[in-house]
Structures are given as structure tokens and as C-alpha cells.
Write an enzyme that holds these catalytic residues in place. Sequence first.
Site, PDB file in Angstrom:
ATOM      1  CB  CYS A  23      -0.855  -0.005   1.261  1.00  0.00           C
ATOM      2  SG  CYS A  23      -1.592   1.584   1.638  1.00  0.00           S
ATOM      3  CB  SER A  64      -3.316   6.277   4.803  1.00  0.00           C
ATOM      4  OG  SER A  64      -3.847   5.109   4.195  1.00  0.00           O
TER       5      SER A  64
HETATM    6  C1  LIG Z   1      -4.969   4.274  -3.559  1.00  0.00           C
HETATM    7  C2  LIG Z   1      -4.617   2.863  -3.141  1.00  0.00           C
HETATM    8  O1  LIG Z   1      -3.707   2.317  -4.062  1.00  0.00           O
HETATM    9  C3  LIG Z   1      -5.830   1.976  -3.108  1.00  0.00           C
HETATM   10  O2  LIG Z   1      -5.633   0.761  -3.321  1.00  0.00           O
HETATM   11  O3  LIG Z   1      -6.925   2.473  -2.784  1.00  0.00           O
HETATM   12  C4  LIG Z   1      -4.022   2.824  -1.713  1.00  0.00           C
HETATM   13  C5  LIG Z   1      -4.988   3.363  -0.693  1.00  0.00           C
HETATM   14  C6  LIG Z   1      -4.466   4.371   0.322  1.00  0.00           C
HETATM   15  O4  LIG Z   1      -3.612   3.980   1.136  1.00  0.00           O
HETATM   16  O5  LIG Z   1      -4.938   5.511   0.304  1.00  0.00           O
HETATM   17  C7  LIG Z   1      -2.660   3.504  -1.803  1.00  0.00           C
HETATM   18  O6  LIG Z   1      -2.590   4.736  -1.710  1.00  0.00           O
HETATM   19  O7  LIG Z   1      -1.702   2.735  -2.027  1.00  0.00           O
END
Ligand SMILES: C[C@](O)(C(=O)O)[C@H](CC(=O)O)C(=O)O
Length: 558
Positions: free
Chosen positions: A217, A443
Site C-alpha cells: 500500500c 491513511s
Molecule cells: C490508492 C490505493 O492504491 C488503493 O488501493 O486504494 C491505496 C490506498 C491508500 O492507502 O490511500 C494507496 O494509496 O496505495
Amino acid sequence: MPISTNNQTDEFEQLQNQLQKEVTEIENWWSEPRWNQTRRNYSAKDIALRRGTFEPVTYPSSIMADKLFKVLDKHNNDGTASRTFGAMDPVQITQMAKYLDTIYISGWQCSSTASTSNEPGPDLADYPMDTVPNKVDHLFKAQQFHDRKQFEVRGNATSQSQLNEMGPAIDYLTPIVADADAGHGGLTAVYKLTKMFIERGAAGIHMEDQTSTNKKCGHMAGRCVIPVQEHINRLVTIRMCADVMNSNLIIVARSDSEAATLISSTIDVRDHYFIVGATNPDLEYSLSETLELAISQGTDGNKLSQIEKEWSEKAGLKLFHEAFADAVTNDSKITNKQAIIEQFNSKIGPLTETSNREARQLAKELLGYELYFNWELPRVREGLYRYRGGTQCAVMRARAFAPYADLVWMESNYPDYEQAVEFAEGVREKFPNKWLAYNLSPSFNWQKAMSVDEQFTFIDRLGKLGYVWQFITLAGIHTTALSINAFARDFKQDGMKAYAQNIQQREMDEGVDVLKHQKWSGAEYIDGILKLAQGGVSATAAMGEGVTEDQFKEKSKL
Ligand SMILES: C[C@](O)(C(=O)O)[C@H](CC(=O)O)C(=O)O
Ligand SMILES: [Mg+2]
């Protein structure tokens, strides 16, 4: 269809004519304004040759991509933003459609709630690669169903005033942007993944420059990026697949380099400025050898971390330009220290795309000796190199990706407005009209990050910088968790009073269409099909006499 001929010479001529027709159509397609900022490293014939003999079709997802392009183009011209969030099911998208002009499908949310293996887990994109495309299919089918349902109702109106009574039509066909993670493998996997997204309804997809094998993530530690060119190859592959499929797919190139600490290879010179090396020439062993030695002697995990920490301090880990500046600072023979450092930095910088070889050469000219710097020694046990990106690194990468994507996105660790300004200015200095995406991630601790007034204006302020598409990635799970937590607690406490007062009455007060869930689900639309199939009447119609939904009619006896 395959060319049928009765002799060899006819086939060649017909094939060439068919190819030339296809090439001309593709070249005309690519000459449209939609492609003004898109670079292709292949020809129309390269694409025509890979399309086969089936007449090119226009996928519904390509129609949605056109719609998405228009939405984003208008926001860009107006200095505003499409705001949306990660949706998980048809209930959410039908409610979102009333207010929002795009839909996001999050890999993170799919990882926890919708893996096609039904195995939940954290956002490591280790689910089957059809997981997010499957969710796109799930939600795009729902969008089309609710659009058909609404169209029948409104189409049956007998006057404008009747339509007015229904209220404005809802545009359920809200373009979907979906998470393609890091491509789930090599370029052939990227190609097949893109094909799935186009076939299942995605108007756009985003792909990040992390390794697919170590994918995390974007707000976890331990992120590893791939070399710049390798991600460009992924973006070219996506566009190539879309071209073969006659799709106007929107591509969002995401970089995780702002906070990445690892890179898989030093092969691309554009990364050299950001790769960390050891500056202590007296190191006897590399980090990996040091750790392997300790493990062979039975050292446990906790002690290993301490050994790594001690090795890193002894190694003097730095970026090359930092090592140069320190060497100048510590060299008593150099008097014009600042001027020498500035002279070096004017040629070797985060955006100069210069190699470490060039940096070493210039350093030797300015110092009079070879500066020790070794990026092999700090490699971690997985063989990955140490990387220290930052905002300017993300700018460098976004600039490299820009010709191959419609939007660029720097994954950040905080909703830092000044950082967003730096990224936007860095990209748009070279690509003045480049569209930018911004992750309004849950997050982040928004309460800690900014005042309520700043929360209120954040999207609009970013919109003015060119962030035309902004999304709360995980709002789908958070809103669901909050509402279910509250209702389950109240239901345990107050029984049906909780449902009647806190849910049903609120649905009535706020005019939420799901209150009449049979109607919302399309029972009347399906009844219509049933009746039509049976000559206009059906004893088994779902919404016939006795349906409980009559209780919600104004004059019902209840
Ligand atoms: C945007 C993201 O790829 C997702 O899978 O929603 C994630 C979610 C997040 O942590 O906001 C990411 O940012 O990697
Ligand atoms: Mg994701």
C-alpha cells in the site's frame, strides 16, 4: 473475418488493402485532439497488425473514457476537481451518482473485501489479478442496470410536468477509474490486466511504479520502486493494449518514489541521484554479508536489526551529491567551498537526469581525487538498492511518465499543501497543461493535518493547481464501518426502534431511494420484461398486488 480467397495472389493484395484501411483509420483516430499530449513509440501499422480480422468494436469502457476525458478537461479549464471515493458495491455507486462525476475502485478495498479468491488481506496486491477488474465488472453492470431502470420510468412519463415531479434524472453512468496496482507481473501481465479492465468497463486505470513482487500500500513502509524506464514500458504497454482494443482509456501514472526507500536496479541513470551509497572505504563487508555472517552464527532477529543499524552508521550512507558536499566542506585546501558545491549542484541535480558516472567525473575534477561511493554495499538482503526519493524525485518521474499518461500522481505520506504545490509546479514547468491526480487518503490523520477550514477548502485549492481528479481512496470501507457499527450497537440496545427511527425514518426524511428497496432493485423494470414476454400480463409479477412496498405509498393503510 479471415480473408477467403481462391488463390494465393488475391490474399496478399486483400491483406494489404485491409491493413492500409485499418492504418488510415488508426492514424485519423490518433490525430484527434484527445491525443495532443500522448506520445507513442510505435506506428499505426504496429497496432493494425495486432488487431486481427474482427472489425474494431467500440467498448462501452471507451465511451466512458471519452466521458471521463470531457469531465477532467472541463475541470482543468475551470481550475476545479472531480472529487470521488473508493466504492465497493452497487448501493454506494447509485448514491454517489447523485452527487459525484467519477467513481474510484480501490485495490486496497478489494484486497480486504472482494478478492476473487475470497481470501482477505492487506493491500499487497497479492490477490488474483482479475480481482479489481471483477469489481469494475460488478459495478459497471450495476451502473448500466440502474440507468436502464431509470430510463424506462422516465421514458414512460406522459408529460414534462410528470418528469419534473420525478426530479432530475441521475446519471448512473459515472466513469470508473480503477486501481491497476503495479501491474501484477511483467509487461505481458500488464497487457492482459489492461485488456480485462477495458472489457469490463473501466474508463481509466492507475498504475504505480512499485515492483509488483514487493508491492505495498502506498502508505506502508518498505516500498520498492522500479527504474524509470521500466515503468514507462508499463505505461506504453497499457496504451498499446488500449490501441489494439480501439479504446480511449485514460491512464493515470502514479509514483511512489516520494517515500520509497528501495529500488530494484540502478540501470536507469535518471535514478542515480536518489540511490544511497556507502562512503566509508574501510568497510570490510557489505551489509548483506554482515547479516549473513551474524545469522550463520545464530544471531536472532532483534540483534540483527541492531547489527544493521550499527553497520549503516559505520558505512556513512549518503546520496552522492551529499558525499561530495561533505568532502568539499572537510577539505581544508578548498577555500571557495560554497561556490564549488554550487558548481557541482548546477550540473548534478534531481532533475538533470545525469548519471553517477558523470557525477563522479565532475567530483574528481573539482576535488582532484576519486570520491569513494559504493551503492552495492548497502543493498538489502533481498538484493534491492537503497533509495531516497522525495518530492523532486517524484517530479522527475512524473515528467518522465507524462508523455505516456493522461494524469500523473505523486503518492504522498501527508496531505501537505506546500508539497502539492511543489509537485504541481515541478511537473507543469515542463508540461504546462498536465493533469494531476491527488490521493485524499484516509491513511492521513486529517484532524491532525489541518484545520476544519483548510479541510473545507483543500480540494478546491488543489484544483486550482491542476489536480483535476481527487479521491478518498478508502471512504467506502470507512463509511460502511461507521454506519454498521452505529446500527449494530443501537439494534442490540433498542431492537426495531433502532431500525425504524435511525434508518427507515432517516431514509424517508432524506429521500433516499433505497427506502423502497424493491423498486430500487429494479423489480418494476424486471416485471416489465416479464409482462412483455407474456403478452402484457403476468400473475407472477414481483410488484403486483400484495407487494409490501405498497406500505410506503402516501395513502397506504399502515
Ligand atoms: C490508492 C490505493 O492504491 C488503493 O488501493 O486504494 C491505496 C490506498 C491508500 O492507502 O490511500 C494507496 O494509496 O496505495
Ligand atoms: Mg491500490
